[in-house]
Scaffold this active site. Structure first.
Site, mmCIF file in Angstrom:
data_model
loop_
_atom_site.group_PDB
_atom_site.id
_atom_site.type_symbol
_atom_site.label_atom_id
_atom_site.label_comp_id
_atom_site.label_asym_id
_atom_site.label_seq_id
_atom_site.Cartn_x
_atom_site.Cartn_y
_atom_site.Cartn_z
ATOM 1 N N CYS A 169 54.677 -0.934 74.952
ATOM 2 C CA CYS A 169 54.840 0.359 74.305
ATOM 3 C C CYS A 169 56.308 0.539 73.972
ATOM 4 O O CYS A 169 57.191 0.075 74.693
ATOM 5 C CB CYS A 169 54.395 1.552 75.144
ATOM 6 S SG CYS A 169 52.684 1.501 75.624
ATOM 7 N N ARG A 188 56.552 -4.508 70.829
ATOM 8 C CA ARG A 188 56.275 -4.058 72.185
ATOM 9 C C ARG A 188 54.826 -3.611 72.371
ATOM 10 O O ARG A 188 54.395 -3.310 73.498
ATOM 11 C CB ARG A 188 57.199 -2.892 72.549
ATOM 12 C CG ARG A 188 58.662 -3.228 72.485
ATOM 13 C CD ARG A 188 59.497 -2.032 72.859
ATOM 14 N NE ARG A 188 59.279 -1.676 74.242
ATOM 15 C CZ ARG A 188 59.933 -2.208 75.264
ATOM 16 N NH1 ARG A 188 60.863 -3.097 75.045
ATOM 17 N NH2 ARG A 188 59.675 -1.853 76.501
ATOM 18 N N TRP A 191 50.690 -0.212 73.542
ATOM 19 C CA TRP A 191 49.922 -1.344 74.076
ATOM 20 C C TRP A 191 49.104 -0.738 75.208
ATOM 21 O O TRP A 191 49.634 -0.358 76.245
ATOM 22 C CB TRP A 191 50.858 -2.428 74.599
ATOM 23 C CG TRP A 191 50.153 -3.681 74.996
ATOM 24 C CD1 TRP A 191 49.822 -4.734 74.188
ATOM 25 C CD2 TRP A 191 49.699 -4.039 76.308
ATOM 26 N NE1 TRP A 191 49.182 -5.706 74.909
ATOM 27 C CE2 TRP A 191 49.092 -5.312 76.211
ATOM 28 C CE3 TRP A 191 49.731 -3.408 77.548
ATOM 29 C CZ2 TRP A 191 48.533 -5.969 77.319
ATOM 30 C CZ3 TRP A 191 49.171 -4.066 78.642
ATOM 31 C CH2 TRP A 191 48.592 -5.324 78.522
ATOM 32 N N ASN A 238 56.189 5.367 77.858
ATOM 33 C CA ASN A 238 56.008 3.924 78.041
ATOM 34 C C ASN A 238 56.028 3.677 79.533
ATOM 35 O O ASN A 238 56.991 4.033 80.207
ATOM 36 C CB ASN A 238 57.160 3.179 77.344
ATOM 37 C CG ASN A 238 57.272 1.727 77.793
ATOM 38 O OD1 ASN A 238 56.273 1.129 78.185
ATOM 39 N ND2 ASN A 238 58.456 1.176 77.741
ATOM 40 N N GLY A 239 54.964 3.046 80.060
ATOM 41 C CA GLY A 239 54.921 2.757 81.492
ATOM 42 C C GLY A 239 53.556 3.061 82.057
ATOM 43 O O GLY A 239 52.596 3.285 81.309
ATOM 44 N N GLU A 285 53.246 -25.612 77.877
ATOM 45 C CA GLU A 285 53.816 -24.668 76.912
ATOM 46 C C GLU A 285 53.113 -24.791 75.550
ATOM 47 O O GLU A 285 52.833 -23.790 74.880
ATOM 48 C CB GLU A 285 55.334 -24.893 76.790
ATOM 49 C CG GLU A 285 56.048 -24.059 75.738
ATOM 50 C CD GLU A 285 55.879 -22.555 75.895
ATOM 51 O OE1 GLU A 285 55.362 -22.097 76.923
ATOM 52 O OE2 GLU A 285 56.239 -21.838 74.937
ATOM 53 N N LYS A 327 51.253 -21.773 73.600
ATOM 54 C CA LYS A 327 51.581 -21.375 72.229
ATOM 55 C C LYS A 327 50.317 -21.356 71.385
ATOM 56 O O LYS A 327 50.056 -20.418 70.665
ATOM 57 C CB LYS A 327 52.549 -22.372 71.579
ATOM 58 C CG LYS A 327 54.012 -22.277 71.731
ATOM 59 C CD LYS A 327 54.723 -21.019 71.450
ATOM 60 C CE LYS A 327 54.507 -19.945 72.467
ATOM 61 N NZ LYS A 327 55.370 -19.754 73.553
ATOM 62 N N GLU A 385 47.759 -18.504 72.385
ATOM 63 C CA GLU A 385 48.137 -17.108 72.161
ATOM 64 C C GLU A 385 48.160 -16.715 70.688
ATOM 65 O O GLU A 385 47.881 -15.569 70.368
ATOM 66 C CB GLU A 385 49.452 -16.742 72.853
ATOM 67 C CG GLU A 385 50.687 -17.397 72.311
ATOM 68 C CD GLU A 385 51.958 -16.982 73.072
ATOM 69 O OE1 GLU A 385 52.870 -17.799 73.177
ATOM 70 O OE2 GLU A 385 52.022 -15.846 73.533
ATOM 71 N N HIS A 420 39.670 -35.964 86.782
ATOM 72 C CA HIS A 420 39.215 -35.349 88.029
ATOM 73 C C HIS A 420 38.370 -34.110 87.759
ATOM 74 O O HIS A 420 38.249 -33.244 88.624
ATOM 75 C CB HIS A 420 40.419 -35.017 88.919
ATOM 76 C CG HIS A 420 41.143 -36.244 89.386
ATOM 77 N ND1 HIS A 420 40.617 -37.118 90.304
ATOM 78 C CD2 HIS A 420 42.334 -36.773 89.009
ATOM 79 C CE1 HIS A 420 41.467 -38.118 90.497
ATOM 80 N NE2 HIS A 420 42.508 -37.943 89.706
ATOM 81 N N LYS A 466 55.237 -8.167 73.321
ATOM 82 C CA LYS A 466 56.369 -9.056 73.561
ATOM 83 C C LYS A 466 56.985 -8.856 74.939
ATOM 84 O O LYS A 466 57.343 -9.796 75.622
ATOM 85 C CB LYS A 466 57.417 -8.779 72.481
ATOM 86 C CG LYS A 466 58.669 -9.611 72.591
ATOM 87 C CD LYS A 466 58.432 -10.976 72.034
ATOM 88 C CE LYS A 466 59.611 -11.893 72.149
ATOM 89 N NZ LYS A 466 59.177 -13.297 72.127
HETATM 90 C C1 F6R Z 1 54.597 -16.491 75.419
HETATM 91 C C2 F6R Z 1 55.465 -15.443 75.884
HETATM 92 C C3 F6R Z 1 55.218 -14.878 77.239
HETATM 93 C C4 F6R Z 1 56.544 -14.562 77.929
HETATM 94 C C5 F6R Z 1 56.281 -13.843 79.254
HETATM 95 C C6 F6R Z 1 57.568 -13.582 80.013
HETATM 96 O O1 F6R Z 1 54.956 -16.947 74.161
HETATM 97 O O2 F6R Z 1 56.351 -15.001 75.200
HETATM 98 O O3 F6R Z 1 54.458 -15.739 78.002
HETATM 99 O O4 F6R Z 1 57.233 -15.740 78.144
HETATM 100 O O5 F6R Z 1 55.640 -12.640 79.013
HETATM 101 O O6 F6R Z 1 58.452 -12.829 79.260
HETATM 102 P P1 F6R Z 1 59.993 -12.836 79.542
HETATM 103 O O7 F6R Z 1 60.522 -14.194 79.298
HETATM 104 O O8 F6R Z 1 60.552 -11.814 78.614
HETATM 105 O O9 F6R Z 1 60.150 -12.443 80.993
#
Ligand code: F6R
Length: 600
Positions: free
Chosen positions: A2, A27, A73, A99-100, A477, A481, A484, A500, A595
């Site tokens: 948010c 956000r 969000w 927000n929270g 990773e 990617k 998501e 396994h 994000k």
């Molecule tokens: C994936 C992604 C998330 C963040 C995670 C931690 O692409 O961006 O998995 O890596 O939410 O966020 P930070 O690094 O901001 O603590």
């Protein structure tokens, strides 16, 4: 999660609020709203969906120079127009954005608001209803707001307006990020300086449990006892062009392309006058004092922590454990006698990581935050900070922050190792320069990754990533990617682990992306590929020059074997990007995500 904004000044606030919300959309983006106040009263506009939908719903004839806004969000209550912010008190006198998460909202509702019928399913609504309840008891708005804040448990960044007073925005913060921006004849409120860079670059940080009375020419910060706090503003060193897409169709592609430049910037920022890599001496001594390092992080940052462990153990010879922050707080391992905690976080705001930081601080342990955002919560609260210098990362899927984290971790490992008398067999600074050049080559090979995405991923249901050693971590990773942003079910596995159990999922044509950048396991990973091919899988081997074989689909330029994750991840990012495009997904704002994950 948010984002909130506020504006109070002389100009019409609607466009400033909408533009601010557009910048905060990373956000949260399931619904949005603004409330503005003028002589006719408060006008609330809200919409389910994106800011563009909200923009269409706003009545352009309404002019008002005070307003607040929110992009959501959802945590409590589905994304809907009713649940979207701003929320209003029963009489409509007070209007609030939040927000929270208010943890005791149910309790407060039962204790104070039994006679108030709630319009939404949100935890937020109880805040605005409480303010009205206390105002009806005869308290001033400021007093009613303060009294409400003392009752709240949980996280909040709040902005409140009162329809009996166009001249004030009431603001408060606990655990969720919030800044007050200063202008001439106006002031603003924002979750992130980026949102209001359009009107000011001067900001005042707020600390937890502070409230602020914001007027157009005055900002008064107070603690919850009403004592005034003086704090100097700072200048946000953000370049407005950093937060624009420019000619790119998506932020994600822009941010992938920025990686070579970020590498060079990191080298520059972590270099002394003699051209040697440098790290603040206090941080190096904290590393040396530690008998074990605990890296705590989430998501992509957790994946970079796994690689960071290899770096630190190899270059500095200090044992490292890597933990997922959301687990660590509840399930803390037996700690060593002298631990050092490293928090890896692009945003510096991740609530799960912050919860651990609070705990380890209480235990008296030292902490270092490695983050992209100076002044972020994790940075402020840890003993030390190392910055990523990656520039704002706006696409929800993290790309350049991952590689920046790896580069900074490698530098930290090397400088610490050197201080312990350990010499590397290679020059890290030179090798990072080679990495930057190799990234350039990969960024110039987009058609090949687009072709791989089309061939392997355009219609598949699932996909597996395999690798051995450090390639396994990059595979994790790569899978994150891909899932998501393209919604393909993707998992990363250690090459030897598939047989396994997971090999049962291999069917005719199942795509397997295999990384082969490590000489010592080159034959083993290729053996694992053969096992899945024998069961019908469609393998896409990505190897490195010097280790490549005829069967490989793409060969990345050679870099030092220790640093391969910095470049082998780039094909993963680009393949995921194009897979998402082929499947018509919203690359920069994938469904259900945000994000900055500021709720636990
Ligand atoms: C994936 C992604 C998330 C963040 C995670 C931690 O692409 O961006 O998995 O890596 O939410 O966020 P930070 O690094 O901001 O603590």
């Amino acid at each position: 999660m948010c984002g909130i904004v506020g504006y109070i000044g002389y100009n019409d606030s609607k466009e400033i609020l909408l533009k601010g919300l557009e910048k905060l959309e990373y956000r949260g983006y399931d619904s949005a709203g603004i409330a503005v106040i003028n002589n006719e009263g408060v006008h609330v506009f809200k919409e389910k969906g994106r800011i563009v939908d909200l923009r269409a719903a706003v009545d352009t004839n309404v002019e008002a120079s005070t307003g607040i806004g929110h992009t959501r969000w959802a945590t409590h209550g589905v994304p809907s127009k009713t649940n979207s912010h701003p929320h209003q008190s029963a009489s409509g006198r007070f209007t609030l954005v939040h927000n929270g998460v208010i943890e005791n909202y149910d309790l407060l509702k039962r204790e104070y608001l039994q006679n108030v019928s709630m319009k939404s399913e949100t935890d937020t609504e109880i805040i605005v209803q409480l303010v009205e309840l206390f105002a009806n008891d005869g308290l001033s708005t400021e007093e009613a707001f303060r009294k409400t804040l003392t009752l709240l448990h949980g996280s909040y960044a709040l902005a409140l307006i009162d329809n009996q007073d166009q001249e004030t925005i009431y603001v408060a913060k606990n655990k969720s990020p919030l800044l007050v921006g200063l202008g001439f004849g106006f002031n603003v409120v924002a979750s992130d300086a980026m949102a209001m860079l359009q009107v000011t670059d001067k900001y005042v940080e707020l600390m937890d449990k502070e409230m602020v009375i914001v007027k157009k020419d005055e900002v008064t910060i107070q603690n919850l006892d009403g004592e005034v706090i003086n704090r100097e503003p700072y200048t946000a060193e953000l370049d407005a062009s950093d937060i624009e897409k420019g000619t790119y169709p998506h932020y994600m592609l822009k941010e992938i392309d920025e990686q070579p430049a970020v590498m060079r910037k990191i080298i520059q920022n972590y270099q002394d006058q003699n051209g040697e890599l440098k790290i603040d001496a206090n941080i190096v001594s904290a590393m040396n004092d530690a008998d074990r390092i605990y890296i705590v992080a989430a998501g992509t940052s957790y994946h970079s922590g796994l690689v960071g462990k290899q770096f630190i153990e190899e270059m500095a010879q200090i044992p490292v454990e890597v933990h997922i922050s959301s687990e660590f707080g509840y399930n803390m391992p037996l700690l060593s006698k002298k631990p050092l905690f490293i928090f890896l976080s692009q945003s510096g705001e991740t609530a799960d990581s912050r919860q651990v930081l609070v705990q380890v601080k209480e235990m008296g342990h030292k902490s270092l935050t490695i983050t992209n955002v100076p002044g972020s919560t994790l940075s402020r609260e840890a003993d030390y900070t190392l910055l990523l210098h990656a520039g704002p990362e706006i696409a929800v899927a993290s790309t350049k922050a991952y590689t920046a984290q790896l580069a900074v971790l490698a530098i930290l490992a090397e400088v610490t190792g050197k201080s312990r008398g350990l010499e590397l067999s290679f020059s890290l600074i030179q090798e990072l320069g080679i990495v930057a050049n190799a990234m350039d080559v990969l960024c110039d090979s987009k058609e090949e990754f687009e072709a791989i995405a089309r061939e392997y991923l355009a219609t598949t249901r699932n996909c597996f990533f395999i690798g051995r050693g450090i390639d396994y971590y990059v595979g994790l990773e790569g899978a994150l990617k891909l899932k998501e942003i393209s919604y393909i079910q993707a998992e990363g596995f250690a090459g030897g682990e598939l047989k396994h159990g997971t090999i049962a999922l291999i069917e005719d044509g199942t795509p397997i992306i295999a990384l082969a950048t490590q000489g010592f396991v080159n034959l083993s990973i290729r053996g694992n590929v053969k096992e899945v091919v024998a069961r019908g899988a469609n393998p896409c081997i990505i190897s490195m020059e010097g280790l490549n074989m005829d069967e490989d689909r793409f060969v990345i330029p050679e870099v030092h074997q220790t640093l391969t994750p910095l470049i082998s991840v780039v094909p993963m990012q680009l393949i995921s990007y194009y897979a998402a495009l082929h499947r018509d997904c919203d690359v920069d704002k994938p469904r259900n995500l945000a994000k900055s994950v500021t709720v636990e």
